[in-house]
Design an enzyme around this catalytic site. Sequence first.
Site, PDB file in Angstrom:
ATOM      1  N   GLY B  44       1.361   2.150   1.653  1.00  0.00           N
ATOM      2  CA  GLY B  44       2.756   1.801   1.906  1.00  0.00           C
ATOM      3  C   GLY B  44       3.580   3.035   2.176  1.00  0.00           C
ATOM      4  O   GLY B  44       3.098   4.156   2.040  1.00  0.00           O
ATOM      5  N   GLU B  60       2.198   1.134   8.085  1.00  0.00           N
ATOM      6  CA  GLU B  60       1.727   1.949   6.973  1.00  0.00           C
ATOM      7  C   GLU B  60       0.260   1.640   6.655  1.00  0.00           C
ATOM      8  O   GLU B  60      -0.526   2.540   6.371  1.00  0.00           O
ATOM      9  CB  GLU B  60       2.603   1.705   5.733  1.00  0.00           C
ATOM     10  CG  GLU B  60       4.001   2.309   5.826  1.00  0.00           C
ATOM     11  CD  GLU B  60       3.970   3.840   5.729  1.00  0.00           C
ATOM     12  OE1 GLU B  60       2.953   4.396   5.297  1.00  0.00           O
ATOM     13  OE2 GLU B  60       4.979   4.464   6.121  1.00  0.00           O
ATOM     14  N   GLU B  64      -2.361   4.675   7.002  1.00  0.00           N
ATOM     15  CA  GLU B  64      -2.963   5.229   5.791  1.00  0.00           C
ATOM     16  C   GLU B  64      -4.412   4.829   5.602  1.00  0.00           C
ATOM     17  O   GLU B  64      -5.150   5.487   4.869  1.00  0.00           O
ATOM     18  CB  GLU B  64      -2.155   4.805   4.560  1.00  0.00           C
ATOM     19  CG  GLU B  64      -0.746   5.386   4.564  1.00  0.00           C
ATOM     20  CD  GLU B  64      -0.089   5.335   3.200  1.00  0.00           C
ATOM     21  OE1 GLU B  64      -0.498   4.496   2.378  1.00  0.00           O
ATOM     22  OE2 GLU B  64       0.827   6.137   2.978  1.00  0.00           O
ATOM     23  N   ASP B  82      13.880   2.611 -11.868  1.00  0.00           N
ATOM     24  CA  ASP B  82      13.007   3.731 -12.229  1.00  0.00           C
ATOM     25  C   ASP B  82      11.584   3.572 -11.689  1.00  0.00           C
ATOM     26  O   ASP B  82      10.676   4.223 -12.176  1.00  0.00           O
ATOM     27  CB  ASP B  82      12.952   3.852 -13.757  1.00  0.00           C
ATOM     28  CG  ASP B  82      12.441   2.560 -14.394  1.00  0.00           C
ATOM     29  OD1 ASP B  82      12.243   1.566 -13.659  1.00  0.00           O
ATOM     30  OD2 ASP B  82      12.236   2.538 -15.613  1.00  0.00           O
ATOM     31  N   GLU B 113      -8.113   9.667   0.420  1.00  0.00           N
ATOM     32  CA  GLU B 113      -9.147   8.722   0.801  1.00  0.00           C
ATOM     33  C   GLU B 113      -8.589   7.310   0.725  1.00  0.00           C
ATOM     34  O   GLU B 113      -7.562   7.059   0.100  1.00  0.00           O
ATOM     35  CB  GLU B 113     -10.395   8.853  -0.078  1.00  0.00           C
ATOM     36  CG  GLU B 113     -10.104   9.090  -1.544  1.00  0.00           C
ATOM     37  CD  GLU B 113     -11.371   9.230  -2.379  1.00  0.00           C
ATOM     38  OE1 GLU B 113     -12.406   8.654  -1.986  1.00  0.00           O
ATOM     39  OE2 GLU B 113     -11.309   9.878  -3.439  1.00  0.00           O
TER      40      GLU B 113
END
Lengths: 233, 233
Positions: B44, B60, B64, B82, B113
């Site tokens: 992401g 994404e 990735e 948070d 990886e």
Amino acid sequence: MVSDPAHPKVAADVAAFAFLEGAMQVLLVRRRYEPYESYWALPGGGLHPDETLEQAAERELREETGVSDVFMEQLATFSEQDRDPRGRVISCCYLALVDGGRVSLRPGSDAREAAWRPLEELLAEIDRGPVLAFDHDRILQYARRRLAYKLEYQNVAWSMLPERFTMSELRHVYEAGIGRAFEPNNFRRIALGWGVLAEAGERPTGGRPATIYRFAEREPRILAESARYRRAT
Amino acid sequence: MVSDPAHPKVAADVAAFAFLEGAMQVLLVRRRYEPYESYWALPGGGLHPDETLEQAAERELREETGVSDVFMEQLATFSEQDRDPRGRVISCCYLALVDGGRVSLRPGSDAREAAWRPLEELLAEIDRGPVLAFDHDRILQYARRRLAYKLEYQNVAWSMLPERFTMSELRHVYEAGIGRAFEPNNFRRIALGWGVLAEAGERPTGGRPATIYRFAEREPRILAESARYRRAT
DNA sequence: GCAAAAGTGTTATCCCTACACCCATGA
DNA sequence: TCATGGGTGTAGGGATAACACTTTTGC
């Protein structure tokens, strides 16, 4: 208006439903400002830095309509680039279920008025052409499907009913929310089979007095396991 | 880092599942940078100005892990203040269903990886304590429930299977995704009853050859109407 | 022939729909 | 006593879980 594209404006909108006057109603606000000035829209607005999206949804609902303390669940997030003419606004939408008899509407500063609108009529109007501000037509259609599903799936109807209610009232909420008529006796058996209703006296009616029920616990619970092609072992 | 609170950072994360080596697997990337450097995480990253959240999720995932062209559906948006130590990041999460035999993993620049991890093992590990970066443990648990529901509800299993497959393979996907064993004959009857499977030849096996099926149309379709306490007229 | 894997037939059970009927009250 | 609305009983049909059985292949 800031327009750093990596940091778009984020908002929360609310589709709030209540059962009033024998029909399912959705809560709308009349916009006071541009864009879409004087259009009806779902209550909602920008996220504050110190709150989550759900808190923003609760706050905007309270500020714009006076409605608070209701069941709320996230629906979906809408991110089309052109959904707001002012620029990029990403909106996380929530489903709210309201006991219409408990709340009174108080329009806030951003809204001319706040009102319950009959859901079926409004959706029929939307089918004929755009009605609400922004992409709220589409959001409302989405919310309606979720409402129907949610009622069948969990015992959240307590949030649309007063503390004490009759079996008919419960059934009317289901019929209006799901959009289908139910056979009273069969509905009763299923509802009692959930194991979440407790008897709480009687109430006179036009005919034989009705048994009053209440939800033994006001916690979301899954009502029916959709158990198909069941296990071996 | 910009921190205008009205315009938080917005990101998309993906929980991608595939059926590989007899088990349901989830696609993870090993982080190259802080925070959570070298932790495993869901793929992401940040939303670009010219794309929707769904497009960001697809991009994404592709960047990735090298995985592209898969079934994708929005799960939920997470907005706890948070959840990212760098500051406010709101993440819209997506469920992706992947035909594991069709894709090959190519880790991108942000990831050391990319790898498929057995879902059940990973969830068991999570039950014993935090495993993934950020709040991705929680997101994965959420995605897992949706996966099970989605398989029962719609014929999306085509996105986790090759074009042609046997009834056993289809059943294995369902068993792994839902987490329950099914009686083969009853499963067959239900699956054929969907009316979305077409025969497509035979395939030799250890025993009697298996009929090959394919999905007649690769469009999401609702499989079972949960029809309870049905209508009076 | 035997093992292995796919595929078939069948039954007992349960659930659910539909509908007829009974009960308690007010006018 | 009738209308009204609530509440109850039950029979038929359909779905399905369970399991025994048959078919087709490789060794």
